[in-house]
Design an enzyme around this catalytic site. Structure first.
Site, PDB file in Angstrom:
ATOM      1  N   LYS A  36      13.864   6.086   2.978  1.00  0.00           N
ATOM      2  CA  LYS A  36      12.952   4.894   2.098  1.00  0.00           C
ATOM      3  C   LYS A  36      12.483   5.439   0.874  1.00  0.00           C
ATOM      4  O   LYS A  36      12.078   4.649  -0.155  1.00  0.00           O
ATOM      5  CB  LYS A  36      11.716   4.451   3.331  1.00  0.00           C
ATOM      6  N   ARG A  47      -1.272   4.486  14.936  1.00  0.00           N
ATOM      7  CA  ARG A  47      -0.652   3.323  13.894  1.00  0.00           C
ATOM      8  C   ARG A  47       0.243   2.383  14.841  1.00  0.00           C
ATOM      9  O   ARG A  47      -0.524   1.898  15.916  1.00  0.00           O
ATOM     10  CB  ARG A  47       0.483   4.168  12.861  1.00  0.00           C
TER      11      ARG A  47
END
Length: 375
Positions: free
Chosen positions: A34, A129
């Site tokens: 990413k 998360r």
């Protein structure tokens, strides 16, 4: 002229180091790409190292990977947005999931596209998360397992990225036990536990990774040679796979303290100066990169004795120290970069992206002023 360079030979070295570690432990691993922001040139470098599987959290980047290498397994490593279900099935071979409603849409799309979409169910292990609460995991699995064209291939977890919660043997053993419980109750086999990322790698050397943890997702340690667990560097790996290069566009001797009434600058700060600098001057250089491209706190000059004074939107100001006779307008200077610096520069359209081979050609070509540390 400013550009970021990917030093392919150093990246290859780091890849081989990690690959040897994982191979010895019979752990599969995927590169997290990413940070490269879908740049085709840099992705081709990665795919030359390993075209087996690549992870990303941006669908457009996975689409680019599939264009370059259709056979590469692409993994979407965050819970998909419902609106993206069609494209997720089309461009991601595997996705990480935590919501039944989204999985139902992925199932419907997989049926339409005549594909089997593989999923990893993310489990909450304390980081807060993404993740399914452990008490709901068995019910969740039962609901997912009946969805057509959906194949649950693994359980996974994320740690350290939000609240800095570190992995440990106890958490990994617990994750492995969750997998065993699901298998015992469902009668189905879950091939993978994707329980590791860069922060988990140091546990391998301490023999604190249970045998059941058989898949890692690695980005930062590959690109920076970092021991994320201890916030240090790994001996034997390169830490300068990326460098930033910027051209000197002004070089003049100036006072070290500005004059006039001081307000706040564009970042909302009021710079503070030492009284010891009053009446003194230094040779300063401006290079053509700025806060639009990087945070100057995330880079360091590689030229000895050069220091960063500050930055505005598109200019970086340097104190050249005793080096003014060694440099001139038009020369370029290199900077080391941390993770956030690379991420920001990769997102900037104003910073060119080059691989090591291009820079070698440039040095051997017309521009003899390029100052690079390629050792």
């Amino acid at each position: 002229m400013s550009y970021i360079t990917l030093h392919t030979s150093k990246l290859r070295h780091n890849f081989n180091v990690l690959n040897n570690v994982f191979t010895q432990k019979n752990i599969e691993w995927a590169i997290v790409a990413k940070m490269l922001c879908g740049n085709e040139k840099f992705l081709k470098v990665l795919l030359n190292l390993s075209d087996k599987e690549i992870c990303d959290s941006r669908l457009s980047n996975l689409k680019t990977i599939k264009k370059i290498s259709p056979e590469t397994q692409t993994i979407y490593i965050k819970p998909p947005a419902k609106r993206l279900a069609r494209s997720i099935v089309k461009f991601a071979d595997v996705s990480f999931n935590t919501e039944i409603a989204t999985l139902q849409l992925l199932s419907a799309e997989a049926v339409k596209q005549n594909r089997v979409h593989r999923v990893v169910l993310m489990v909450e292990m304390g980081e807060l998360r993404e993740g399914i609460m452990a008490r709901n995991l068995m019910t969740f699995f039962d609901e997912v397992s009946v969805l057509p064209n959906i194949d649950v291939v693994g359980l996974g977890t994320n740690l350290n990225c939000l609240n800095g919660i570190l992995p440990d043997e106890k958490k990994l053993v617990k994750l492995n036990r969750f997998k065993e419980i699901v298998e015992e109750n469902s009668g189905k086999t879950i091939p993978y536990i994707s329980g590791g990322s860069s922060v988990t790698i140091p546990l391998i050397f301490k023999n604190e990774v249970p045998l059941g943890i058989n898949h890692f997702r690695v980005g930062e340690t590959l690109f920076f040679g970092t021991n994320v667990y201890e916030d240090s560097l790994v001996t034997g790996m390169y830490h300068d796979v990326f460098t930033l290069t910027a051209e000197i566009i002004e070089m003049q001797e100036k006072p070290m303290i500005p004059s006039g009434i001081a307000g706040t600058n564009l970042t909302g700060d009021t710079p503070v100066y030492s009284e010891e600098e009053k009446g003194k001057s230094s040779v300063r250089a401006i290079v053509d990169v700025g806060l639009l491209d990087i945070d100057h706190k995330d880079i360091l000059p590689l030229f000895p004795g050069v220091e960063i004074v500050g930055a505005s939107s598109d200019m970086l100001i340097l104190d050249l120290g005793e080096n003014s006779n060694l440099l001139e307008v038009g020369d370029t200077l290199d900077f080391s970069m941390n993770y956030m610096a690379v991420l920001r520069a990769m997102n900037s359209d104003y910073v060119d992206k080059k691989v090591e081979e291009e820079i070698v050609q440039l040095r051997n070509g017309k521009n003899d002023n390029v100052l690079l540390n390629l050792n």
